[in-house]
Write a protein that holds these residues in place. Structure first.
Motif, PDB file in Angstrom:
ATOM      1  N   LEU E  15       0.838  -1.199   0.000  1.00  0.00           N
ATOM      2  CA  LEU E  15       0.000   0.000   0.000  1.00  0.00           C
ATOM      3  C   LEU E  15       0.875   1.251   0.000  1.00  0.00           C
ATOM      4  O   LEU E  15       0.598   2.222  -0.706  1.00  0.00           O
ATOM      5  CB  LEU E  15      -0.898  -0.030   1.233  1.00  0.00           C
ATOM      6  CG  LEU E  15      -2.002   1.012   1.267  1.00  0.00           C
ATOM      7  CD1 LEU E  15      -2.839   0.927   0.012  1.00  0.00           C
ATOM      8  CD2 LEU E  15      -2.872   0.801   2.500  1.00  0.00           C
ATOM      9  N   LEU E  16       1.949   1.188   0.771  1.00  0.00           N
ATOM     10  CA  LEU E  16       2.825   2.359   0.840  1.00  0.00           C
ATOM     11  C   LEU E  16       3.448   2.633  -0.531  1.00  0.00           C
ATOM     12  O   LEU E  16       3.499   3.784  -0.979  1.00  0.00           O
ATOM     13  CB  LEU E  16       3.915   2.141   1.890  1.00  0.00           C
ATOM     14  CG  LEU E  16       4.929   3.278   2.023  1.00  0.00           C
ATOM     15  CD1 LEU E  16       4.240   4.567   2.428  1.00  0.00           C
ATOM     16  CD2 LEU E  16       6.008   2.933   3.042  1.00  0.00           C
ATOM     17  N   ILE E  19       0.898   4.327  -2.547  1.00  0.00           N
ATOM     18  CA  ILE E  19       0.669   5.725  -2.159  1.00  0.00           C
ATOM     19  C   ILE E  19       1.804   6.616  -2.648  1.00  0.00           C
ATOM     20  O   ILE E  19       1.580   7.685  -3.227  1.00  0.00           O
ATOM     21  CB  ILE E  19       0.535   5.826  -0.623  1.00  0.00           C
ATOM     22  CG1 ILE E  19      -0.726   5.105  -0.164  1.00  0.00           C
ATOM     23  CG2 ILE E  19       0.507   7.278  -0.179  1.00  0.00           C
ATOM     24  CD1 ILE E  19      -0.876   5.044   1.334  1.00  0.00           C
ATOM     25  N   VAL E  22       1.520   7.123  -6.324  1.00  0.00           N
ATOM     26  CA  VAL E  22       0.422   8.037  -6.682  1.00  0.00           C
ATOM     27  C   VAL E  22       0.827   9.486  -6.413  1.00  0.00           C
ATOM     28  O   VAL E  22       0.615  10.369  -7.251  1.00  0.00           O
ATOM     29  CB  VAL E  22      -0.857   7.681  -5.883  1.00  0.00           C
ATOM     30  CG1 VAL E  22      -1.887   8.793  -6.001  1.00  0.00           C
ATOM     31  CG2 VAL E  22      -1.423   6.364  -6.380  1.00  0.00           C
ATOM     32  N   ILE E  23       1.467   9.709  -5.274  1.00  0.00           N
ATOM     33  CA  ILE E  23       1.887  11.084  -4.960  1.00  0.00           C
ATOM     34  C   ILE E  23       2.897  11.574  -5.995  1.00  0.00           C
ATOM     35  O   ILE E  23       2.776  12.673  -6.541  1.00  0.00           O
ATOM     36  CB  ILE E  23       2.486  11.154  -3.540  1.00  0.00           C
ATOM     37  CG1 ILE E  23       1.399  10.894  -2.497  1.00  0.00           C
ATOM     38  CG2 ILE E  23       3.119  12.518  -3.293  1.00  0.00           C
ATOM     39  CD1 ILE E  23       1.905  10.784  -1.077  1.00  0.00           C
ATOM     40  N   VAL E 287       4.629  11.145   2.623  1.00  0.00           N
ATOM     41  CA  VAL E 287       3.230  10.961   2.997  1.00  0.00           C
ATOM     42  C   VAL E 287       2.777  12.074   3.943  1.00  0.00           C
ATOM     43  O   VAL E 287       1.722  12.689   3.752  1.00  0.00           O
ATOM     44  CB  VAL E 287       3.042   9.580   3.665  1.00  0.00           C
ATOM     45  CG1 VAL E 287       1.604   9.364   4.040  1.00  0.00           C
ATOM     46  CG2 VAL E 287       3.522   8.481   2.728  1.00  0.00           C
ATOM     47  N   THR E 290       2.458  15.564   2.260  1.00  0.00           N
ATOM     48  CA  THR E 290       1.323  15.632   1.341  1.00  0.00           C
ATOM     49  C   THR E 290       0.008  15.751   2.107  1.00  0.00           C
ATOM     50  O   THR E 290      -0.804  16.640   1.836  1.00  0.00           O
ATOM     51  CB  THR E 290       1.284  14.362   0.466  1.00  0.00           C
ATOM     52  OG1 THR E 290       2.556  14.208  -0.130  1.00  0.00           O
ATOM     53  CG2 THR E 290       0.230  14.487  -0.600  1.00  0.00           C
ATOM     54  N   ILE E 291      -0.172  14.860   3.069  1.00  0.00           N
ATOM     55  CA  ILE E 291      -1.436  14.882   3.804  1.00  0.00           C
ATOM     56  C   ILE E 291      -1.614  16.198   4.535  1.00  0.00           C
ATOM     57  O   ILE E 291      -2.677  16.814   4.499  1.00  0.00           O
ATOM     58  CB  ILE E 291      -1.476  13.712   4.806  1.00  0.00           C
ATOM     59  CG1 ILE E 291      -1.549  12.412   4.028  1.00  0.00           C
ATOM     60  CG2 ILE E 291      -2.649  13.849   5.755  1.00  0.00           C
ATOM     61  CD1 ILE E 291      -1.661  11.206   4.894  1.00  0.00           C
ATOM     62  N   LEU E 348       1.612   1.243   8.095  1.00  0.00           N
ATOM     63  CA  LEU E 348       1.473   0.472   6.859  1.00  0.00           C
ATOM     64  C   LEU E 348       2.431  -0.713   6.831  1.00  0.00           C
ATOM     65  O   LEU E 348       2.150  -1.749   6.271  1.00  0.00           O
ATOM     66  CB  LEU E 348       1.728   1.368   5.641  1.00  0.00           C
ATOM     67  CG  LEU E 348       0.651   2.419   5.374  1.00  0.00           C
ATOM     68  CD1 LEU E 348       1.044   3.294   4.210  1.00  0.00           C
ATOM     69  CD2 LEU E 348      -0.684   1.747   5.101  1.00  0.00           C
TER      70      LEU E 348
END
Ligand SMILES: Nc1ncnc2c1ncn2[C@@H]1O[C@H](COP(=O)(O)OP(=O)(O)OP(=O)(O)O)[C@@H](O)[C@H]1O
Ligand SMILES: Nc1ncnc2c1ncn2[C@@H]1O[C@H](COP(=O)(O)OP(=O)(O)OP(=O)(O)O)[C@@H](O)[C@H]1O
Ligand SMILES: [Mg+2]
Ligand SMILES: [Mg+2]
Lengths: 374, 241, 260, 342, 353
Positions: E15-16, E19, E22-23, E287, E290-291, E348
């Motif tokens: 998943l990481l 992510i 995607v970023i 991460v 971005t968040i 994660l």
């Protein structure tokens, strides 16, 4: 064809100046309402106000203004509250070629060295405050010391004040600067007392202080009266003027107090504000309203056109009515000029704040406000 | 065999995702010294910590005076009269020796004769009474840790390897002291690697391996039976390879 | 290297904490290829003596010489660089790293690779292999991937020893290496130290309280008591001396001298 | 065996070594004397010194809660500033309700009103502290970084809630009649309110000293920070103890808030966080966990700030920071460290 | 190949990886995926903050040093570039030279701070850096003739990087290809390179040694690592990268002032981004930044919508009025530390506390 005209209010809704921001927005909306007789339309074009928060941060302010011009297609932007944010926003207006109506940020350099032709300002600038106070206090034989915040705002203010004192016969004998976050003013007060102690005649301590942490009450507590020193300062929001209650007789000059300017616009504002919010309008409400009325006036002159060049042409030299009285945009630097009010504090037990009583209206022509953008 | 003061019955302990104790059954008879032996990593420390409530047993019962204490929190367990000498000694380094002792004496100032007795057992405590405990030598810290556990009378003392780092003379003194304690009706559960001390003190013995008890009996039987010793030690040796 | 110097020598080494003299003018020389046991009651100053040699503490007076070179004023790391290595009495590891990483870091320090910024650490296979070799020797290899915080006390002691061995210094100082180790593990560590002894260029200093360990390893015993060096000589002779018998072993003179 | 065999050797400490231990006590008087020499004019000096001492004591009142929470419990609580602000707002609200008591020039009435305000503020912030500890701080004992973050979160939330409850405007409060203005002593103006602050500060100092010396609370907290498991294994409920100590620290912040609010006369939601750096500095100068050190540190900061602001205003900007750096260079753990810093 | 670029430091969670990809992908194509001024600004900010946060993670997560002076270095970089552009006019060489000088000043200052004060205890180091940083901020606001004081500096950047400069007359995917786009890609690729360099550093022998220093500096010293040099080295490296991130910001904003670079608030935000993301993981910076930036930018908008929806309800609408966005940011602070004790990356990867 009738189109929506978007006006973006870009200001520090959150952060330390939240209280100012609220007033400013209320004022803007009431100004638009009053000037359009409640229709919120100019020549059939609907006025739409969008709000953007600068969070009192220059970078956010820039982004918000660019967003307003670029993404939301605003014709005119109004704001912000703080000078630092305003200065950062100025080039954005130039880049997008759209008008930024500065209200109520005060720094001289907004209509001074950092000015560009898309910038207009309805708020008063530091010089206006300083000159008005100099005119109010400056009499022959008067000795004045200043206490100001130790950064650009305070130093500029004192410089303008000093300049304006020339020719009034008063003398500036001492300048004291204290850091904005000073907690204890004993040392500053002591230096000022030491400087004024030996002087003859009327002695003033003129305080230029923006924002919280105001030193006036603390200096008053040190009993300057015993040395014959009077305290003077400019106007402020009502909440801050509660401290003035302890200072009856204090003199200064302000640009607005709801009870001072006598004109129909102000009468309407005071009545409506009392009716809607249960309180009288405050310092920045009047400013916001002046900005709103300026916009409508300009749009009326262009016949609803939002073309920037049309607007600039309409606004340069434009005269219009505001709760503060008649105002006029000076051609050279787009700074709006207005009357200022020399006051003296009186205590009214029914009011929570010290009440500034009008001593004299200082008309536009009484004051020589320097032009800094050349 | 006297009645058991502490009984572990099918105790399982997990630390995070790891399953460490796999059903430990153990009896500690009242008024005696029970030894718990086993190779490194067998689960001895984990057993003591589980009894003390510092790790929570995920299954099984722990009875003290017949009452299940597996669900109680650590202070409640301590207040039932159980003292604990942890493997890492758990002394408070910023506090002085005196302050360490004061805290251990829960009911107020400790009584003089007992304090004198302890200081005679462990002379350095007296010398460094007002020094921060963090500046003590390794062995002195160990002494302090044991001294704290015996400053007031307790029903049961759990001791995790008290002799590591102690000079032989002090080990002797400590052995004698524990024997005296036993006479005052204090029950002791002792984890030890030092077999000669175990032999000198122990009434009963349990040997652990891999989170289980693999032998339980009288100490005398074990120390007399070289074959059994060999088997238990040899077994653990092999299991390790 | 010149051989007229002893590997390590201390001259009048003294340290005072407040008024307390913890190590009191200790002068002693340690020769190549020898193993010296240091014994003494708790608080005698053994660990403090080690701390002074390896630099964790600064002496009030006196000096430490390594191959004739004065080490005064050098930092711990500098002394380690020059060949002084030690294992600690109270376990002292990198708790959140794995067992393998703990030893690999030692091998990396030994190879002077620490300041390398732009290569990838996992590409230095030789260091990893070196670490695994040492771990196999102390029988910790199957726990190589565990984080140190999850090791039992005895295993941490073994790792402590492994790290000193991986450092391969000229002077090895063991501070009670077998404390807390179970009976079956002790021989493993003894073998390892004995193996190091065979390497004649090194000198081993060993603090131990277990007499059988000392007997099987030491060529010489020195005795510290209240910070002062009070006896020095052959093992059998020193153990038999009254001061060791009384103050250390706690025996009346007539008692037998067996086991511990 | 002879006795000196068993006893380790102890040498006499030299005079300068023993003097060194008590040197911090001399700092404040020495600073005052230096101030007199530099300033020259005794009247001015008196004004500045009294004001500086009073300011120092007000800082001490605010720092007192932090010495317990930060110094003893090792919790970096940025939310302490929020408690100060809440204390001020509650106190001011109570005072404005009691305007009948504060408006008359009767000292008994005036002081009672202030005491009531303090009581209310301490109850409010104490209760808030209870909530804070349970919800925000408990999961992060021992992790400084996370403490900084969650307490910063708590600070933001609290300040915003102040806005929600009391509105975004600053509140103004006039001091009770008898505490307004100054008394003139030898030509020097000494504010009446500062005299009250000195009294409260001194009372608090001696009370805290007494409690920490005469009970084991201080010891238990320090032990619990180092090894909470062991304290529990000794039979103490460390979690409950931490909770109550935290509540006490928060209540003290409330007290500080009322005193500070009355001094400032204008209170804002940010007033606490604005003063926090100064308060942290005082605790660090004093040495973690030490009430005495904190007290001396606060006096030093108060005096130095005034002298510097009088003699060289530019220097005043950094005088406190310079003081902290100087103290840490001299004593890396602060003046009287009780707890070793991590 | 890819593994080589990321220095063999795999995200170690499916998943990481997803992510992070995607970023990265979103940032690479941001101008086309999310047209609009605000979203491009957000994307640039994210890219800059990833570098800034990653450089702080080198210090905090890998070396275990808590410093409050990181924004000072960020500011030095920004002011370096800003002052150069202000003084020497909008040219590329002024921009480059200013950036270089900023980084150099940051390096020297970090070296001094490191050598003089890294010897004190961690918590005191934190306070000393806090003091130095606030003294620096005072200095900047005092030297207003030079730095613009509180109001900051507004200046021009090379014309090729402004919207007025058009690369082609046609639009691609409805996006005009102008200097602003160029500026964005300049920032994006600089950020990417800086991030990869940091990733390499933490996986180098030096980087692994830093972890040892963090875990137990006493022991690290005892196996021959000169701890003070490693700590100082990490401080200098992270300061230089922070300064470069500051320069990127200065170029992007065309404005530099204390509020955008030196404020304590930014420092706390960086701290939060590191912790939410996961300390000592580098990917955590990606991460976390971005968040956080997304939340910071869009939370207020979201609340505006929510508050309209709940207009009638008295207390609730008061609480979720857009003016109260800070309240919820504060709540977010607390919750994120609660729910991600080992950071999002730690979570994660299935690590437990
Ligand atoms: N915190 C922890 N997390 C994970 N595993 C752990 C933890 N503590 C101990 N263990 C594991 O539990 C097992 C038992 O450990 P324990 O400490 O109880 O052994 P022990 O019998 O006391 O050994 P020693 O004689 O070495 O002290 C070991 O395999 C150890 O690795
Ligand atoms: N940092 C220090 N401050 C004050 N005293 C200290 C310090 N370090 C050690 N001491 C004292 O020095 C003496 C010697 O301690 P040391 O640790 O060297 O003993 P040791 O011989 O190693 O004992 P053990 O066998 O118990 O480990 C002890 O009495 C101790 O209290
Ligand atoms: Mg164990
Ligand atoms: Mg020792």
């Amino acid at each position: 064809a009738a189109e929506d005209i978007t006006i973006a209010h870009v200001y520090g809704k959150t952060g330390a100046l939240e209280a100012y921001a609220k007033q400013s927005h209320t004022g803007l909306m009431m100004g638009l309402e009053y000037a359009t007789d409640g229709s919120m339309e100019v020549d059939g074009n609907k006025l739409v106000v969008i709000e953007k928060d600068t969070q009192l941060k220059p970078d956010v302010g820039r982004a918000a203004l660019a967003e307003a011009y670029g993404d939301d297609d605003a014709a005119i932007a109004v704001g912000p509250v703080s000078s630092g944010v305003a200065l950062a926003m100025l080039p954005v207006a130039e880049e997008y070629g759209k008008i930024l109506l500065v209200e109520p940020a005060v720094a001289d350099s907004i209509t001074g060295e950092n000015w560009n032709r898309y910038i207009f300002r309805t708020g008063r600038n530091s010089s206006q405050d300083a000159v008005a106070n100099a005119v109010a206090l400056g009499k022959p034989g008067v000795k004045i010391a200043t206490l100001a915040q130790d950064y650009a705002f305070g130093r500029d203010g004192v410089a303008a004040f000093k300049q304006a004192l020339k020719g009034t016969g008063a003398e500036l004998v001492f300048e004291e600067y204290a850091p904005t976050d000073t907690q204890d003013f004993t040392a500053s007060a002591q230096r000022i007392f030491d400087a004024l102690k030996g002087e003859k005649g009327r002695k003033f301590l003129f305080v230029i202080w923006a924002g919280g942490n105001n030193p006036i009450g603390k200096i008053k507590a040190m009993d300057p009266d015993r040395l014959g020193i009077e305290i003077a300062t400019g106007g402020n929001i009502l909440a801050a003027m509660k401290a003035y209650k302890a200072l009856p007789g204090m003199e200064g000059a302000t640009y607005y107090y709801y009870d001072i300017p006598k004109n129909p616009v102000n009468d309407w504002l005071v009545t409506e504000h009392e009716k809607r919010f249960g309180t009288p309008p405050d310092f920045f409400t009047a400013g916001g309203m002046a900005a709103g009325m300026a916009i409508v006036e300009a749009l009326k002159k262009t016949g609803g056109s939002t073309d920037t060049e049309d607007l600039i042409a309409a606004m340069e030299g434009m005269e219009w009515q505001t709760p503060k009285g008649k105002m006029v945009f000076r051609k050279e630097d787009h700074q709006a000029l207005q009357s200022m009010y020399h006051f003296k504090i009186k205590v009214d037990p029914n009011l929570e704040w010290g009440v500034p009583e009008l001593v004299r209206e200082l008309k536009i022509d009484d004051m020589d406000i320097p032009i800094h953008n050349q | 065999m006297p009645e058991a003061l502490l009984t572990l019955d099918g105790v399982h302990t997990h630390i995070g995702p790891y399953h460490i104790l796999h059903g430990v059954d153990l009896e500690v008879p009242a008024g005696g010294v029970a030894m718990l032996l086993g190779r490194n990593g067998a689960g001895k420390t984990t057993t003591l910590r589980t009894i003390m409530g510092l790790w929570k047993a995920s299954a099984g019962t722990i009875r003290f005076h017949g009452r299940d204490i597996a669900g109680l929190d650590t202070p409640a367990i301590a207040k039932l009269g159980i003292a604990f000498v942890p493997e890492d000694m758990g002394i408070f380094t910023d506090l002085t020796v005196q302050e360490n002792m004061m805290l251990a004496a829960r009911s107020g100032a400790p009584d003089r004769p007992r304090l004198n007795w302890i200081c005679d057992l462990f002379p350095p405590l007296r010398t460094f009474w007002h020094s921060p405990a963090g500046t003590l030598s390794g062995g002195q810290k160990q002494m302090l840790s044991v001294a704290r556990a015996i400053i007031e009378p307790r029903a049961l003392i759990l001791i995790d390897e008290p002799t590591k780092g102690l000079a032989p003379a002090i080990i002797k003194a400590m052995t004698a002291a524990l024997r005296q304690l036993k006479e005052t009706d204090t029950t002791i559960l002792l984890v030890e690697q030092n077999f000669s001390m175990a032999r000198a003190l122990g009434d009963t013995v349990a040997v652990m391996d891999d989170g289980r008890i693999i032998h339980e009996g009288d100490m005398a039987d074990l120390s007399a039976d070289a074959g059994l010793q060999e088997r238990l030690m040899g077994l653990s040796l092999e299991a390790h390879q | 290297m010149t051989s007229e110097h002893p590997v390590l020598e201390t001259r009048d080494l003294t340290i005072r904490f407040g008024g307390h003299v913890a190590v009191d003018a200790v002068s002693c020389a340690f020769q190549r290829g020898t193993t010296t046991a240091i014994v003494g009651p708790n608080g005698a100053g053994k660990t403090t003596y080690f701390n002074l040699i390896s630099g964790q503490l600064t002496a009030t007076s006196g000096k430490v010489l390594l191959n004739g070179e004065d080490l005064s004023g050098l930092s711990v790391a500098a002394r380690t660089d020059r060949g002084i290595g030690r294992a600690f009495q109270l376990t002292n590891l990198f708790p959140s790293l794995t067992v393998r990483e703990n030893v690999r870091l030692v091998a990396q320090a030994r190879a002077r690779r620490g300041y390398d910024l732009f290569s990838v650490a996992s590409s230095h296979v030789e260091l990893i292999e070196r670490a695994e070799h040492v771990l196999a020797e102390v029988r910790l290899i199957e726990k190589a991937d565990q984080t140190v915080a999850a090791l039992s006390h005895g295993d941490q002691r073994k790792l402590e020893v492994a790290m000193l061995i991986a450092l391969q210094p000229q002077v090895l100082m063991f501070d009670e290496p077998t404390a807390g180790m179970s009976v079956d593990e002790v021989p493993v560590v003894l073998d390892l130290i004995a193996g190091l002894k065979r390497d004649t260029d090194r000198s081993i200093l060993l603090v131990e309280h277990k007499m059988d360990v000392i007997r099987s390893l030491a060529d010489r015993i020195i005795v510290l008591h209240n910070g002062a060096l009070v006896a020095d000589g052959e093992p059998a002779e020193v153990i038999a001396s009254p001061i060791v018998q009384q103050a250390y072993l706690g025996r009346e003179p007539e008692e037998e001298t067996v086991d511990a | 065996m002879s006795d000196e065999r068993i006893r380790p050797r102890f040498d006499e400490l030299s005079f300068s070594q023993r003097l060194g231990e008590h040197a911090p006590l001399l700092l404040a008087p020495v600073l005052a004397v230096l101030g007199l020499i530099a300033i020259g004019d005794p009247t001015t000096w008196l004004t500045l010194t009294v004001a500086g001492l009073a300011m120092g004591l007000m800082i001490f009142i605010m720092a007192s809660g932090l010495t317990i929470v930060f110094g003893l419990m090792d919790v970096i609580n940025f939310g302490h500033g929020a408690f100060v602000a809440v204390g001020a707002f509650v106190g001011v609200t109570v005072l404005s309700l009691l305007s009948g008591w504060t408006g008359t020039p009767d000292i008994v009435m005036n002081i009672s009103a202030i005491l009531l305000a303090i009581l209310a503020a301490m109850i409010a912030t104490g209760a808030m502290g209870w909530l804070f500890e349970r919800v925000i701080v408990m999961p992060v004992y021992g992790f400084h970084l996370k403490q900084i973050l969650v307490t910063m979160g708590g600070l933001i939330v609290t300040e915003q809630l102040i806005h929600v409850i009391w509105g975004p405007d600053a509140l103004h409060i006039a001091r009770p009649e008898t505490l307004q203005g100054s008394v003139i002593v030898f030509g020097a103006a000494i504010e009446k309110y500062r005299i009250l602050a000195v009294a409260v500060g001194l009372a608090l100092f001696f009370a805290m000293r007494h409690v920490l010396r005469k009970t084991r609370i201080g010891l238990l907290v320090r032990a619990g920070v180092e090894n909470g498991e062991m304290v529990e294994a000794l039979g103490y409920r460390i979690k409950a103890l931490f909770l109550w100590v935290f509540v006490a620290g928060s209540a003290l912040a409330g007290l500080g808030g009322v005193m500070w609010g009355l001094y400032q006369e204008t209170i804002t939601a940010q007033m606490g966080s604005e003063i926090m750096v100064l308060v942290f500095v005082v605790v660090i100068i004093g040495g973690l966990g030490s009430v005495e050190g904190c007290f001396i540190g606060a006096l030093l900061v108060g005096l130095l700030a005034n002298y510097a602001a009088f003699l060289a205003p530019k220097v005043a900007l950094v005088s406190t920071i310079a003081l902290m750096v100087a103290v840490l260079m001299w004593r890396p753990q602060g003046l009287y460290p009780v707890v070793k810093a991590k | 190949m890819l593994v080589r670029i990321i220095s063999g430091d795999m995200p170690r969670s499916r998943l990481l990886s997803l992510i992070v990809l995607v970023i990265g992908f979103s940032l690479l194509f941001a101008p086309f995926l999310f047209p609009g001024i605000k979203s491009l600004d957000t994307a640039a900010r994210i890219a800059i903050f990833i570098v800034l946060v990653a450089s702080y993670d080198l210090l905090l997560g890998y070396t275990g040093i808590v410093s409050f002076a990181h924004t000072m270095f960020y500011g030095i970089g920004a002011y370096g570039t800003a002052l150069a552009l202000d003084a020497w006019g909008p040219s590329f060489w002024a921009m480059g030279l200013g950036t270089l000088l900023g980084a150099l000043v940051a390096a020297v200052l970090a070296l001094l701070i490191g050598l003089f004060s890294l010897r004190v205890r961690a918590i005191f180091f934190a306070m000393v850096t806090l003091a130095i940083a606030s003294a620096f901020a005072v200095l900047v606001s005092q030297m207003s003739a030079f730095t613009g004081g509180e109001d900051g500096l507004t200046y021009r950047i090379p014309r090729e990087l402004t919207p007025a400069f058009r690369l082609m007359t046609d639009k691609i995917l409805d996006v005009s290809i102008n200097g602003r786009l160029l500026a964005y890609y300049l920032i994006f690729f600089c950020a990417l390179v800086l991030f990869l360099v940091l990733l390499r550093i933490v996986n180098s022998p030096f980087g692994t040694t830093l972890k040892a220093v963090r875990d137990n500096s006493f022991r690290a010293e005892a196996i021959g690592y000169r701890v003070i040099w490693y700590r100082t080295g990490a401080t200098v490296l992270s300061a230089v990268v922070a300064a470069l991130a500051g320069s990127l910001l200065a170029i992007w904003l065309r404005y530099t002032g204390p509020a955008t670079t030196l404020s304590m608030e930014i420092m706390i935000n960086i701290l939060l981004m590191v912790v939410i993301g996961g300390m000592g993981t580098m990917y955590g910076a990606v991460v976390g930044a971005t968040i956080f930036i997304l939340a910071q930018t869009y939370l207020q908008d979201l609340m505006g919508i929510a508050s309209k929806a709940t207009d009638g309800i008295p207390l609730l609408s008061e609480l979720i009025a857009p003016e109260r966005w800070l309240l919820w940011l504060g709540v977010l602070f607390i919750l994120s530390v609660y729910f991600f004790p080992t950071g999002i990356v730690g979570r994660l990867r299935g690590e437990v506390k």
